[in-house]
Write a protein that holds these residues in place. Structure first.
Motif, short mmCIF file in Angstrom:
data_model
loop_
_atom_site.label_atom_id
_atom_site.label_comp_id
_atom_site.label_asym_id
_atom_site.label_seq_id
_atom_site.Cartn_x
_atom_site.Cartn_y
_atom_site.Cartn_z
N UNK A 1 -4.01 56.19 4.75
CA UNK A 1 -3.12 55.60 5.75
C UNK A 1 -3.56 54.15 5.94
N UNK A 2 -2.67 53.22 5.61
CA UNK A 2 -3.03 51.81 5.65
C UNK A 2 -2.72 51.19 7.01
N UNK A 3 -3.73 50.63 7.65
CA UNK A 3 -3.52 49.79 8.82
C UNK A 3 -3.54 48.35 8.34
N UNK A 4 -2.46 47.62 8.59
CA UNK A 4 -2.42 46.19 8.29
C UNK A 4 -2.74 45.45 9.59
N UNK A 5 -3.73 44.58 9.53
CA UNK A 5 -4.21 43.86 10.71
C UNK A 5 -3.90 42.37 10.59
N UNK A 6 -3.34 41.79 11.65
CA UNK A 6 -3.30 40.33 11.78
C UNK A 6 -3.77 40.01 13.20
N UNK B 1 11.12 49.18 10.07
CA UNK B 1 10.87 50.53 10.56
C UNK B 1 9.40 50.89 10.65
N UNK B 2 8.53 49.89 10.82
CA UNK B 2 7.09 50.14 10.84
C UNK B 2 6.54 50.18 12.26
N UNK B 3 5.54 51.04 12.45
CA UNK B 3 4.87 51.15 13.74
C UNK B 3 3.99 49.93 13.99
N UNK B 4 4.11 49.35 15.19
CA UNK B 4 3.31 48.19 15.57
C UNK B 4 2.56 48.49 16.86
N UNK B 5 1.25 48.30 16.83
CA UNK B 5 0.43 48.31 18.04
C UNK B 5 0.19 46.85 18.39
N UNK B 6 0.82 46.41 19.46
CA UNK B 6 0.81 44.99 19.83
C UNK B 6 -0.36 44.71 20.75
N UNK B 7 -1.32 43.94 20.26
CA UNK B 7 -2.55 43.65 20.98
C UNK B 7 -2.33 42.45 21.89
N UNK B 8 -1.56 42.68 22.92
CA UNK B 8 -1.26 41.67 23.92
C UNK B 8 -1.08 42.36 25.27
N UNK C 1 13.09 48.92 20.51
CA UNK C 1 13.34 49.62 19.25
C UNK C 1 12.57 50.93 19.16
N UNK C 2 11.51 51.05 19.94
CA UNK C 2 10.69 52.26 19.89
C UNK C 2 9.60 52.23 18.85
N UNK C 3 9.57 51.19 18.01
CA UNK C 3 8.55 51.11 16.97
C UNK C 3 7.38 50.21 17.36
N UNK C 4 7.52 49.48 18.47
CA UNK C 4 6.47 48.57 18.94
C UNK C 4 5.92 49.06 20.26
N UNK D 1 -2.94 58.59 15.53
CA UNK D 1 -3.42 59.50 14.50
C UNK D 1 -2.99 60.95 14.80
N UNK D 2 -2.99 61.29 16.07
CA UNK D 2 -2.62 62.65 16.47
C UNK D 2 -1.11 62.85 16.42
N UNK D 3 -0.36 61.89 16.94
CA UNK D 3 1.08 62.05 17.12
C UNK D 3 1.90 61.57 15.94
N UNK D 4 1.32 60.72 15.09
CA UNK D 4 2.06 60.17 13.97
C UNK D 4 2.74 58.86 14.33
N UNK D 5 3.33 58.20 13.34
CA UNK D 5 3.97 56.90 13.57
C UNK D 5 5.05 56.97 14.63
N UNK D 6 5.24 55.84 15.32
CA UNK D 6 6.28 55.76 16.33
C UNK D 6 7.64 55.85 15.66
N UNK D 7 8.52 56.63 16.24
CA UNK D 7 9.85 56.80 15.66
C UNK D 7 10.83 55.92 16.40
N UNK D 8 11.23 54.86 15.73
CA UNK D 8 12.10 53.89 16.37
C UNK D 8 13.57 54.25 16.25
N UNK D 9 14.39 53.34 16.73
CA UNK D 9 15.82 53.60 16.83
C UNK D 9 16.66 52.85 15.82
#
Length: 397
Positions: free
Chosen positions: A206-211, A299-306, A317-320, A338-346
């Protein structure tokens, strides 16, 4: 014979170039109506040059302003000083700026001083906190006061501008040109061998892309990166790919990630390679602005560090997921993911709030009609369902 209008476009950073490229191309396509003058301030010269090459942008003047350890006000002041003589010589009918950079605010000031109308692309974004992001939120507000025309990417941005007293007749909801550029890359470019190799070598993970590069996050970068390292170390089916920003403070803090086999620190990527890396991400951890638009479109899950965002459309959108700006919050968000899986957006069932890839055409249509005094409503057309990025993606990988 119809009079050709001279449009000057000024940019200096990678995001500006990416988002202005489709506008520049659309203006050039209408050579009977427009003459363009393209100026690069060179604010982030080494990052912007690959984008100029990728999109084949003609640069008429390069100010080459980048300096070591430069400060935002210094850049703006130098842009003003260098741009005013060009404005005086060229006498453009319109000066276009994009976003919230030091280049954009400097160019807007110069245009105002020379009484040249300023058009602001990506107008009306607001986080509600002048310090988050800093100095971008301050820059946005300043440009709004200087601009004659406001090209707002979404209806929410229009509402922000109206609340600040901008006349409705000067606001145009156009969608975001990032979607135009993203679709162009997906249709016309493939990943480099370097990215293909990384994808192949991490195919079972499972690839986490970090910026990560925001000024307000730098004081806690080491603790943030340590939390990421621990998460990767404890989850053997996860890897982390981090294209490291050239900011010296980011690069120094990133050293704490070295030595873990499933963490890859790589040099900053060109735009095409970065988009193709995003296509193969399990999740994206970022404090970026533009990725809040790009990743949901893909359609990618984003964890926004802000702590706050100026793009509430991304959250809708449900993905961020806006997770806050603490290392502990990041660790918890990753564990939940990791437990719930990727966010399912709209976006698979609804329209993209950032537009359908026709934003540059919409902006240039409006510019062409400025001297005619007529503006047809384009909002509904811009947000109708078009060929979705996820469908283009499927044809591209």
């Amino acid at each position: 014979m119809k009079q050709r209008r001279k449009i000057m476009i000024v940019f200096g950073t990678r995001p500006e170039a990416i988002k202005l490229a489709p506008v520049i191309h659309e203006l050039e396509r209408r050579a009977d109506a427009f003459q363009t003058v393209n100026i690069s301030s060179g604010q982030h010269r080494h990052l912007v040059q690959p984008v100029i090459t990728l999109f084949r942008l003609r640069i008429d003047h390069d100010f080459a302003l980048q300096r070591h350890d430069q400060q935002p006000d210094d850049v703006s002041d130098r842009v003003i000083a260098r741009l005013i003589p060009h404005l005086n010589h060229e006498s453009p009918d319109l000066l276009l700026v994009q976003g919230d950079t030091s280049t954009a605010v400097g160019a807007a000031v110069a245009g105002s001083l020379m009484q040249i109308p300023v058009g602001h692309i990506e107008a009306g974004l607001r986080s509600g906190d002048d310090m988050r992001p800093f100095p971008e939120e301050i820059h946005r507000k300043r440009i709004t006061k200087l601009a004659s025309y406001h090209f707002a990417p979404a209806v929410n941005n229009r509402s922000n501008l109206l609340s600040e007293g901008v006349p409705d007749s000067r606001i145009f909801v156009t969608g975001n040109t990032i979607v135009d550029s993203l679709m162009k890359v997906l249709r016309g470019h493939t990943a480099s061998l370097r990215i293909d190799r990384i994808i192949a070598e991490t195919s079972m993970l499972k690839r986490i892309v970090l910026t990560m590069h925001r000024r307000e996050n730098i004081p806690q970068l080491e603790r943030t990166f340590l939390a990421l390292r621990r998460f990767v170390n404890e989850n053997k089916d996860v890897c982390l790919v981090f294209p490291v920003h050239p900011n010296p403070a980011v690069r120094q803090s990133a050293e704490i990630l070295r030595g873990e086999a499933r963490i890859r620190l790589i040099e900053a990527l060109g735009y095409s390679d970065f988009i193709h890396l995003l296509l193969h991400a399990w999740a994206v951890v970022t404090d970026s602005g533009g990725i809040q638009e790009e990743a949901p479109t893909l359609g990618k899950t984003v964890l926004l560090f802000r702590a706050k965002t100026e793009r509430p459309e991304a959250l809708a959108t449900g993905t961020v997921q806006l997770i806050g700006d603490s290392p502990d919050a990041l660790r918890l968000a990753l564990e939940n993911l990791k437990v719930r899986g990727p966010l399912r957006g709209s976006l698979r069932s609804k329209t993209n709030p950032f537009g359908n890839g026709g934003s540059a055409q919409a902006i240039v249509d409006i510019v062409e009609n400025l001297w005619e005094g007529t503006h047809e409503s384009i909002e509904s057309a811009l947000f109708q369902r078009a060929q979705r990025a996820d469908r283009i993606r499927a044809d591209s990988v």
